[in-house]
Design a protein around this motif. Sequence first.
Motif, PDB file in Angstrom:
ATOM      1  N   ALA A 238      -6.679   3.755  -5.818  1.00 51.01           N
ATOM      2  CA  ALA A 238      -6.956   2.416  -5.309  1.00 51.01           C
ATOM      3  C   ALA A 238      -6.010   2.120  -4.158  1.00 51.01           C
ATOM      4  O   ALA A 238      -4.883   2.627  -4.097  1.00 51.01           O
ATOM      5  CB  ALA A 238      -6.808   1.365  -6.408  1.00 51.01           C
ATOM      6  N   VAL A 239      -6.481   1.290  -3.242  1.00 51.91           N
ATOM      7  CA  VAL A 239      -5.676   0.855  -2.111  1.00 51.91           C
ATOM      8  C   VAL A 239      -5.656  -0.665  -2.090  1.00 51.91           C
ATOM      9  O   VAL A 239      -6.714  -1.308  -2.144  1.00 51.91           O
ATOM     10  CB  VAL A 239      -6.240   1.386  -0.777  1.00 51.91           C
ATOM     11  CG1 VAL A 239      -5.354   0.927   0.387  1.00 51.91           C
ATOM     12  CG2 VAL A 239      -6.333   2.904  -0.793  1.00 51.91           C
ATOM     13  N   VAL A 240      -4.463  -1.228  -2.065  1.00 52.86           N
ATOM     14  CA  VAL A 240      -4.298  -2.669  -1.869  1.00 52.86           C
ATOM     15  C   VAL A 240      -3.941  -2.875  -0.403  1.00 52.86           C
ATOM     16  O   VAL A 240      -2.962  -2.301   0.091  1.00 52.86           O
ATOM     17  CB  VAL A 240      -3.186  -3.243  -2.766  1.00 52.86           C
ATOM     18  CG1 VAL A 240      -3.043  -4.742  -2.530  1.00 52.86           C
ATOM     19  CG2 VAL A 240      -3.469  -2.961  -4.228  1.00 52.86           C
ATOM     20  N   ILE A 241      -4.726  -3.671   0.296  1.00 51.03           N
ATOM     21  CA  ILE A 241      -4.524  -3.888   1.727  1.00 51.03           C
ATOM     22  C   ILE A 241      -4.180  -5.358   1.960  1.00 51.03           C
ATOM     23  O   ILE A 241      -4.973  -6.252   1.625  1.00 51.03           O
ATOM     24  CB  ILE A 241      -5.781  -3.503   2.531  1.00 51.03           C
ATOM     25  CG1 ILE A 241      -6.145  -2.043   2.246  1.00 51.03           C
ATOM     26  CG2 ILE A 241      -5.543  -3.710   4.024  1.00 51.03           C
ATOM     27  CD1 ILE A 241      -7.454  -1.610   2.863  1.00 51.03           C
ATOM     28  N   HIS A 242      -3.016  -5.603   2.511  1.00 53.55           N
ATOM     29  CA  HIS A 242      -2.575  -6.961   2.834  1.00 53.55           C
ATOM     30  C   HIS A 242      -2.821  -7.192   4.324  1.00 53.55           C
ATOM     31  O   HIS A 242      -1.935  -7.031   5.161  1.00 53.55           O
ATOM     32  CB  HIS A 242      -1.090  -7.134   2.509  1.00 53.55           C
ATOM     33  CG  HIS A 242      -0.726  -6.777   1.101  1.00 53.55           C
ATOM     34  ND1 HIS A 242      -0.893  -7.646   0.050  1.00 53.55           N
ATOM     35  CD2 HIS A 242      -0.214  -5.625   0.574  1.00 53.55           C
ATOM     36  CE1 HIS A 242      -0.483  -7.050  -1.070  1.00 53.55           C
ATOM     37  NE2 HIS A 242      -0.077  -5.834  -0.775  1.00 53.55           N
ATOM     38  N   ASN A 243      -4.051  -7.538   4.660  1.00 51.84           N
ATOM     39  CA  ASN A 243      -4.424  -7.716   6.061  1.00 51.84           C
ATOM     40  C   ASN A 243      -5.602  -8.677   6.136  1.00 51.84           C
ATOM     41  O   ASN A 243      -6.646  -8.431   5.525  1.00 51.84           O
ATOM     42  CB  ASN A 243      -4.771  -6.359   6.682  1.00 51.84           C
ATOM     43  CG  ASN A 243      -5.118  -6.463   8.150  1.00 51.84           C
ATOM     44  OD1 ASN A 243      -6.235  -6.805   8.505  1.00 51.84           O
ATOM     45  ND2 ASN A 243      -4.139  -6.166   9.015  1.00 51.84           N
ATOM     46  N   ARG A 244      -5.437  -9.744   6.883  1.00 57.36           N
ATOM     47  CA  ARG A 244      -6.492 -10.757   6.940  1.00 57.36           C
ATOM     48  C   ARG A 244      -7.770 -10.220   7.577  1.00 57.36           C
ATOM     49  O   ARG A 244      -8.879 -10.596   7.178  1.00 57.36           O
ATOM     50  CB  ARG A 244      -5.991 -11.983   7.714  1.00 57.36           C
ATOM     51  CG  ARG A 244      -4.906 -12.760   6.994  1.00 57.36           C
ATOM     52  CD  ARG A 244      -4.475 -13.983   7.814  1.00 57.36           C
ATOM     53  NE  ARG A 244      -5.568 -14.924   7.975  1.00 57.36           N
ATOM     54  CZ  ARG A 244      -5.871 -15.896   7.112  1.00 57.36           C
ATOM     55  NH1 ARG A 244      -5.147 -16.038   5.999  1.00 57.36           N
ATOM     56  NH2 ARG A 244      -6.880 -16.715   7.335  1.00 57.36           N
ATOM     57  N   GLY A 245      -7.654  -9.341   8.570  1.00 60.31           N
ATOM     58  CA  GLY A 245      -8.849  -8.797   9.208  1.00 60.31           C
ATOM     59  C   GLY A 245      -9.667  -7.948   8.257  1.00 60.31           C
ATOM     60  O   GLY A 245     -10.897  -8.063   8.194  1.00 60.31           O
ATOM     61  N   VAL A 246      -8.992  -7.088   7.509  1.00 65.89           N
ATOM     62  CA  VAL A 246      -9.702  -6.259   6.528  1.00 65.89           C
ATOM     63  C   VAL A 246     -10.329  -7.134   5.452  1.00 65.89           C
ATOM     64  O   VAL A 246     -11.489  -6.926   5.059  1.00 65.89           O
ATOM     65  CB  VAL A 246      -8.743  -5.228   5.904  1.00 65.89           C
ATOM     66  CG1 VAL A 246      -9.418  -4.498   4.754  1.00 65.89           C
ATOM     67  CG2 VAL A 246      -8.276  -4.234   6.954  1.00 65.89           C
ATOM     68  N   ALA A 247      -9.574  -8.129   4.974  1.00 67.16           N
ATOM     69  CA  ALA A 247     -10.116  -9.030   3.957  1.00 67.16           C
ATOM     70  C   ALA A 247     -11.333  -9.772   4.484  1.00 67.16           C
ATOM     71  O   ALA A 247     -12.336  -9.949   3.778  1.00 67.16           O
ATOM     72  CB  ALA A 247      -9.039 -10.011   3.500  1.00 67.16           C
ATOM     73  N   ALA A 248     -11.284 -10.214   5.744  1.00 66.70           N
ATOM     74  CA  ALA A 248     -12.420 -10.925   6.330  1.00 66.70           C
ATOM     75  C   ALA A 248     -13.642 -10.019   6.428  1.00 66.70           C
ATOM     76  O   ALA A 248     -14.780 -10.446   6.131  1.00 66.70           O
ATOM     77  CB  ALA A 248     -12.036 -11.464   7.707  1.00 66.70           C
ATOM     78  N   MET A 249     -13.451  -8.771   6.855  1.00 62.12           N
ATOM     79  CA  MET A 249     -14.576  -7.847   6.974  1.00 62.12           C
ATOM     80  C   MET A 249     -15.206  -7.566   5.606  1.00 62.12           C
ATOM     81  O   MET A 249     -16.438  -7.556   5.467  1.00 62.12           O
ATOM     82  CB  MET A 249     -14.099  -6.540   7.612  1.00 62.12           C
ATOM     83  CG  MET A 249     -15.205  -5.517   7.839  1.00 62.12           C
ATOM     84  SD  MET A 249     -16.466  -6.099   9.008  1.00 62.12           S
ATOM     85  CE  MET A 249     -15.526  -5.999  10.550  1.00 62.12           C
TER      86      MET A 249
END
Length: 268
Positions: A238-249
């Motif tokens: 699993a990958v946890v990504i702390h990035n607003r752009g990725v979350a928005a996409m």
Amino acid sequence: MIEVQELTALGLTGYEAAAYLALLGRAEFTPAEVAARGTIPRQRVYDVLASLADKGLCLARDGSPRVYAAVAPAIALDGLARERAAQLARQRREAEAAAVRLTEALGPLFASGRGQSDPLAYAEVLTGPTRIAHRALALATGAVRRVNSCITRPLILSDAQNRTFMEAPLGRGLVYRALCDAATVAEPGFAALLETLAGQGLCVRLAETLPLKMQAFDDETALISMQDPAGGPPSFTAVVIHNRGVAAMLNLAFEQLWAGAKPLGGRS
């Protein structure tokens, strides 16, 4: 036949377990007899029996020589299990407190050693269902506005973990939407869990298929779980990504899938 290892799981040493099993064979034994039956060194058997008595597994009767009798398993093992559970609970609290303290102490060192431009500062890579489950529960507990979740087989969390994972945000009034595929809803007990949580405010829709497991927390963080393509027993990274752009996409993709899915039981 009960093995010594089965009793050591309750917190006994190997010699203590062997001595208790030996004592069960007759009403009373001398220390020398316990040592012989339990294959315990003679110089150790007195300490072992004293420890068993302290733990409530045997009773001593003075005489010449002193003799020992086992306490009934229904009483002795219940008390032992309770003490073991209390000990594990203490160790868990101590470990959690140590993790918080060390995180606070080591965080600045980690940041200073990498700088603000380190790409790994935005991502966490997790392997194994236990680590992924614990991180997912922590992220769900920390969400403050909304959670969007795509749930597909094979399931990583247990039924109890799934309940906690969803109830934590729902209990704080968050908007929580779960998009499931048909095969996942067919898992034993999972549809009933969804129905229960829907009564607590969970919004559920059903899609025919979903491409992957994904949870988006607020508009800040996403958790993506991927099964090892080699096959065999479920094995996840699993990958946890702390990035607003990725979350928005990912939220845009979720909205597209959500719009084409069917409500569970007629709910929106």
